[in-house]
Design a protein around this motif. Structure first.
Motif, PDB file in Angstrom:
ATOM      1  N   ILE A  79       0.824  -1.212   0.000  1.00 22.52           N
ATOM      2  CA  ILE A  79       0.000   0.000   0.000  1.00 22.52           C
ATOM      3  C   ILE A  79       0.860   1.265   0.000  1.00 22.52           C
ATOM      4  CG2 ILE A  79      -1.838   1.251   1.199  1.00 22.52           C
ATOM      5  CD1 ILE A  79      -2.679  -1.473   0.095  1.00 22.52           C
ATOM      6  N   ASN A  80       0.491   2.200  -0.838  1.00 23.54           N
ATOM      7  CA  ASN A  80       1.087   3.536  -0.828  1.00 23.54           C
ATOM      8  C   ASN A  80       0.301   4.347   0.198  1.00 23.54           C
ATOM      9  OD1 ASN A  80       2.184   6.035  -1.325  1.00 23.54           O
ATOM     10  ND2 ASN A  80       1.465   6.189  -3.444  1.00 23.54           N
ATOM     11  N   HIS A  81       0.748   4.233   1.462  1.00 22.14           N
ATOM     12  CA  HIS A  81      -0.054   4.786   2.554  1.00 22.14           C
ATOM     13  C   HIS A  81       0.547   6.086   3.074  1.00 22.14           C
ATOM     14  CE1 HIS A  81      -2.645   4.991   6.021  1.00 22.14           C
ATOM     15  NE2 HIS A  81      -3.275   3.911   5.609  1.00 22.14           N
ATOM     16  N   PRO A  82      -0.247   7.171   3.122  1.00 23.48           N
ATOM     17  CA  PRO A  82       0.285   8.470   3.558  1.00 23.48           C
ATOM     18  C   PRO A  82       0.686   8.507   5.027  1.00 23.48           C
ATOM     19  CG  PRO A  82      -2.106   8.576   3.340  1.00 23.48           C
ATOM     20  CD  PRO A  82      -1.677   7.248   2.760  1.00 23.48           C
ATOM     21  N   ARG A  83       0.200   7.529   5.822  1.00 21.25           N
ATOM     22  CA  ARG A  83       0.527   7.547   7.243  1.00 21.25           C
ATOM     23  C   ARG A  83       1.673   6.614   7.591  1.00 21.25           C
ATOM     24  NH1 ARG A  83      -4.902   7.621  10.821  1.00 21.25           N
ATOM     25  NH2 ARG A  83      -3.330   8.006  12.411  1.00 21.25           N
ATOM     26  N   ASN A  84       2.311   6.032   6.596  1.00 23.48           N
ATOM     27  CA  ASN A  84       3.505   5.236   6.867  1.00 23.48           C
ATOM     28  C   ASN A  84       4.615   6.127   7.413  1.00 23.48           C
ATOM     29  OD1 ASN A  84       2.480   2.764   6.111  1.00 23.48           O
ATOM     30  ND2 ASN A  84       3.353   2.809   4.047  1.00 23.48           N
ATOM     31  N   GLN A  92       8.539  10.196 -19.043  1.00 20.50           N
ATOM     32  CA  GLN A  92       8.743  11.629 -19.254  1.00 20.50           C
ATOM     33  C   GLN A  92       9.049  12.364 -17.951  1.00 20.50           C
ATOM     34  OE1 GLN A  92       6.040   9.934 -20.896  1.00 20.50           O
ATOM     35  NE2 GLN A  92       7.582   9.770 -22.525  1.00 20.50           N
ATOM     36  N   GLY A  93       9.169  11.621 -16.858  1.00 18.71           N
ATOM     37  CA  GLY A  93       9.478  12.234 -15.578  1.00 18.71           C
ATOM     38  C   GLY A  93       8.282  12.814 -14.856  1.00 18.71           C
ATOM     39  N   ARG A  94       7.065  12.486 -15.328  1.00 20.70           N
ATOM     40  CA  ARG A  94       5.851  12.999 -14.689  1.00 20.70           C
ATOM     41  C   ARG A  94       5.432  12.062 -13.556  1.00 20.70           C
ATOM     42  NH1 ARG A  94       2.962  13.648 -20.473  1.00 20.70           N
ATOM     43  NH2 ARG A  94       3.391  11.410 -20.322  1.00 20.70           N
ATOM     44  N   ALA A  95       4.987  12.646 -12.461  1.00 15.37           N
ATOM     45  CA  ALA A  95       4.573  11.853 -11.301  1.00 15.37           C
ATOM     46  C   ALA A  95       3.390  10.953 -11.660  1.00 15.37           C
ATOM     47  CB  ALA A  95       4.192  12.775 -10.150  1.00 15.37           C
ATOM     48  N   VAL A  96       3.420   9.730 -11.127  1.00 14.30           N
ATOM     49  CA  VAL A  96       2.358   8.761 -11.356  1.00 14.30           C
ATOM     50  C   VAL A  96       1.779   8.359 -10.008  1.00 14.30           C
ATOM     51  CG1 VAL A  96       1.789   6.470 -12.245  1.00 14.30           C
ATOM     52  CG2 VAL A  96       3.469   7.887 -13.440  1.00 14.30           C
ATOM     53  N   MET A  97       0.478   8.441  -9.863  1.00 17.72           N
ATOM     54  CA  MET A  97      -0.161   8.078  -8.602  1.00 17.72           C
ATOM     55  C   MET A  97      -0.530   6.599  -8.622  1.00 17.72           C
ATOM     56  SD  MET A  97      -1.147   8.609  -5.647  1.00 17.72           S
ATOM     57  CE  MET A  97      -2.164   7.741  -4.454  1.00 17.72           C
ATOM     58  N   LEU A  98       0.114   5.830  -7.779  1.00 18.37           N
ATOM     59  CA  LEU A  98      -0.165   4.402  -7.651  1.00 18.37           C
ATOM     60  C   LEU A  98      -0.650   4.126  -6.228  1.00 18.37           C
ATOM     61  CD1 LEU A  98       3.101   3.023  -9.329  1.00 18.37           C
ATOM     62  CD2 LEU A  98       0.834   3.230 -10.383  1.00 18.37           C
ATOM     63  N   PRO A  99      -1.915   3.724  -6.057  1.00 13.13           N
ATOM     64  CA  PRO A  99      -2.426   3.461  -4.706  1.00 13.13           C
ATOM     65  C   PRO A  99      -1.774   2.253  -4.056  1.00 13.13           C
ATOM     66  CG  PRO A  99      -4.053   2.833  -6.359  1.00 13.13           C
ATOM     67  CD  PRO A  99      -2.959   3.564  -7.085  1.00 13.13           C
ATOM     68  N   GLU A 100      -1.306   1.314  -4.892  1.00 13.00           N
ATOM     69  CA  GLU A 100      -0.584   0.153  -4.377  1.00 13.00           C
ATOM     70  C   GLU A 100       0.230  -0.454  -5.512  1.00 13.00           C
ATOM     71  OE1 GLU A 100      -3.614  -1.355  -6.635  1.00 13.00           O
ATOM     72  OE2 GLU A 100      -4.141  -0.358  -4.744  1.00 13.00           O
ATOM     73  N   PHE A 131      12.988  -8.315   0.652  1.00 11.72           N
ATOM     74  CA  PHE A 131      12.111  -7.152   0.464  1.00 11.72           C
ATOM     75  C   PHE A 131      10.994  -7.229   1.498  1.00 11.72           C
ATOM     76  CE2 PHE A 131      13.807  -8.612  -3.556  1.00 11.72           C
ATOM     77  CZ  PHE A 131      14.264  -7.471  -4.200  1.00 11.72           C
ATOM     78  N   ALA A 132      10.632  -6.108   2.073  1.00 14.03           N
ATOM     79  CA  ALA A 132       9.542  -6.094   3.044  1.00 14.03           C
ATOM     80  C   ALA A 132       8.669  -4.870   2.833  1.00 14.03           C
ATOM     81  CB  ALA A 132      10.083  -6.095   4.478  1.00 14.03           C
ATOM     82  N   ALA A 133       7.360  -5.078   2.894  1.00 16.09           N
ATOM     83  CA  ALA A 133       6.437  -3.949   2.857  1.00 16.09           C
ATOM     84  C   ALA A 133       6.342  -3.349   4.245  1.00 16.09           C
ATOM     85  CB  ALA A 133       5.056  -4.414   2.394  1.00 16.09           C
ATOM     86  N   VAL A 134       6.145  -2.056   4.305  1.00 20.48           N
ATOM     87  CA  VAL A 134       5.910  -1.405   5.590  1.00 20.48           C
ATOM     88  C   VAL A 134       4.533  -1.817   6.059  1.00 20.48           C
ATOM     89  CG1 VAL A 134       5.585   0.813   6.751  1.00 20.48           C
ATOM     90  CG2 VAL A 134       7.481   0.494   5.141  1.00 20.48           C
ATOM     91  N   PHE A 135       4.442  -2.286   7.269  1.00 21.74           N
ATOM     92  CA  PHE A 135       3.181  -2.808   7.778  1.00 21.74           C
ATOM     93  C   PHE A 135       2.209  -1.690   8.087  1.00 21.74           C
ATOM     94  CE2 PHE A 135       0.522  -4.286  11.371  1.00 21.74           C
ATOM     95  CZ  PHE A 135      -0.173  -5.273  10.688  1.00 21.74           C
ATOM     96  N   VAL A 136       1.021  -1.794   7.538  1.00 18.27           N
ATOM     97  CA  VAL A 136      -0.050  -0.833   7.804  1.00 18.27           C
ATOM     98  C   VAL A 136      -0.979  -1.435   8.853  1.00 18.27           C
ATOM     99  CG1 VAL A 136      -1.943   0.506   6.835  1.00 18.27           C
ATOM    100  CG2 VAL A 136       0.078   0.021   5.454  1.00 18.27           C
ATOM    101  N   PRO A 137      -1.065  -0.866  10.045  1.00 18.53           N
ATOM    102  CA  PRO A 137      -1.918  -1.432  11.089  1.00 18.53           C
ATOM    103  C   PRO A 137      -3.369  -1.534  10.654  1.00 18.53           C
ATOM    104  CG  PRO A 137      -0.471   0.257  11.998  1.00 18.53           C
ATOM    105  CD  PRO A 137      -0.350   0.327  10.509  1.00 18.53           C
ATOM    106  N   PRO A 138      -4.097  -2.558  11.124  1.00 20.96           N
ATOM    107  CA  PRO A 138      -5.524  -2.699  10.781  1.00 20.96           C
ATOM    108  C   PRO A 138      -6.285  -1.423  11.124  1.00 20.96           C
ATOM    109  CG  PRO A 138      -4.727  -4.646  11.910  1.00 20.96           C
ATOM    110  CD  PRO A 138      -3.626  -3.633  12.011  1.00 20.96           C
ATOM    111  N   GLY A 139      -7.142  -1.012  10.212  1.00 16.51           N
ATOM    112  CA  GLY A 139      -7.940   0.192  10.432  1.00 16.51           C
ATOM    113  C   GLY A 139      -7.377   1.410   9.737  1.00 16.51           C
ATOM    114  N   LEU A 140      -6.081   1.325   9.333  1.00 13.95           N
ATOM    115  CA  LEU A 140      -5.468   2.440   8.643  1.00 13.95           C
ATOM    116  C   LEU A 140      -5.345   2.210   7.147  1.00 13.95           C
ATOM    117  CD1 LEU A 140      -2.565   3.589  10.992  1.00 13.95           C
ATOM    118  CD2 LEU A 140      -4.865   4.533  10.775  1.00 13.95           C
ATOM    119  N   ALA A 141      -5.497   0.956   6.718  1.00 15.20           N
ATOM    120  CA  ALA A 141      -5.349   0.636   5.305  1.00 15.20           C
ATOM    121  C   ALA A 141      -6.491   1.227   4.501  1.00 15.20           C
ATOM    122  CB  ALA A 141      -5.299  -0.886   5.116  1.00 15.20           C
ATOM    123  N   HIS A 142      -6.241   1.433   3.189  1.00 17.16           N
ATOM    124  CA  HIS A 142      -7.275   1.959   2.294  1.00 17.16           C
ATOM    125  C   HIS A 142      -8.438   0.982   2.217  1.00 17.16           C
ATOM    126  CE1 HIS A 142      -4.763   5.223   1.196  1.00 17.16           C
ATOM    127  NE2 HIS A 142      -3.889   4.509   0.526  1.00 17.16           N
TER     128      HIS A 142
END
Length: 257
Positions: free
Chosen positions: A93-98, A220-228, A246-257
């Motif tokens: 997850i691309n989570h803003p609260r990570n 082209q160097g343009r930002a791409v929004m990927l939710p996951e 490789f490890a994903a940053v753990f998103v606690p239950p209730g905070l995930a999209h």
């Protein structure tokens, strides 16, 4: 009522454990060793699952920033022009609260050089081992990290902010592989530190290099929004790197999209 509560606690614990286990790379999609890779370290499956906490064998022991993993069963080597593409067991997850905005971490086999003198009689370090921040086993070349949702279209993470693969931070197997350390730490920050001081800066993290999916960009160097993302590719442009996991940053239950 007590039985119901105990069952609920056991179920929650089980689900949390399953979630954590699924937060590592679980399949190799492709591997190109490249030029100048380390001979004998060409099994890409070594980078799947949990990164190393212990190095097995007679001369093994706990993995820490002074004692990185070094066996072929733990690492896969990638030389210049080579790449490794893996798939995670569940979306990252691309989570803003990570923490620090970091979404996943790549672990290598770099280590901090101990600067203490050796006792010539016992071959033990004189005093508590400490470092000046210098590294060994690290990739001194360039690398590129790209991510994908479908395994077909990959987006490079902005190279101006993406950390190099297999450099800072050396792995601490006693830490949490799903917790990122401060990506702004530099080698100078570790000068004069013992293992206790290094762990204080890691603040519970197992180290590694952390990456933010939000830095993905198109050709082209343009930002791409990927939710996951589900796929991750490491390319070594120069030098060579060893990858432990490789490890994903753990998103606690209730905070995930």
């Amino acid at each position: 009522m007590l039985k119901i509560q105990l069952f609920a606690l056991a179920l929650a614990s089980s689900l949390l454990s399953l979630t954590a286990r699924a937060q590592y790379a679980e399949a190799v999609v492709s591997y190109i060793p490249g030029a100048g890779f380390s001979p004998g370290f060409t099994n890409p499956a070594a980078a799947l699952g949990e990164p190393s906490r212990i190095t097995p064998g007679t001369f093994g022991g706990a993995v820490d920033p002074f004692d990185p993993p070094y066996r072929a069963s733990q690492l896969v080597s990638i030389g210049a022009g080579g790449s490794l593409t893996v798939k995670f067991g569940r979306p990252v997850i691309n989570h803003p609260r990570n923490r620090f905005g970091i979404d996943f971490i790549i672990f290598g086999n770099s280590g901090f050089i101990i600067t203490n003198a050796l006792d010539p009689n016992t071959f033990d370090w004189i005093g508590t081992p400490a470092t000046d921040g210098s590294l060994f086993g690290n990739n001194v070349g360039a690398s590129r990290v790209s991510v994908s949702r479908d395994g077909a279209v990959f987006y490079e993470l902005n190279s101006t902010v993406a950390l190099p693969v297999d450099a800072l931070l050396p792995t601490d197997g006693s830490g949490d592989f799903h917790v990122p350390a401060d990506p702004n730490l530099t080698q100078a920050d570790f000068a004069g530190l013992t293992l206790a001081g290094i762990r204080a800066l890691y603040y519970g993290s197992a180290g590694g290099a952390g990456y933010d999916i939000s830095t993905a960009q198109d050709a082209q160097g343009r930002a791409v929004m990927l939710p996951e993302i589900n796929y991750l590719r490491v390319e070594i442009l120069s030098g060579k790197a060893e990858v432990d996991g490789f490890a994903a940053v753990f998103v606690p239950p209730g905070l995930a999209h």
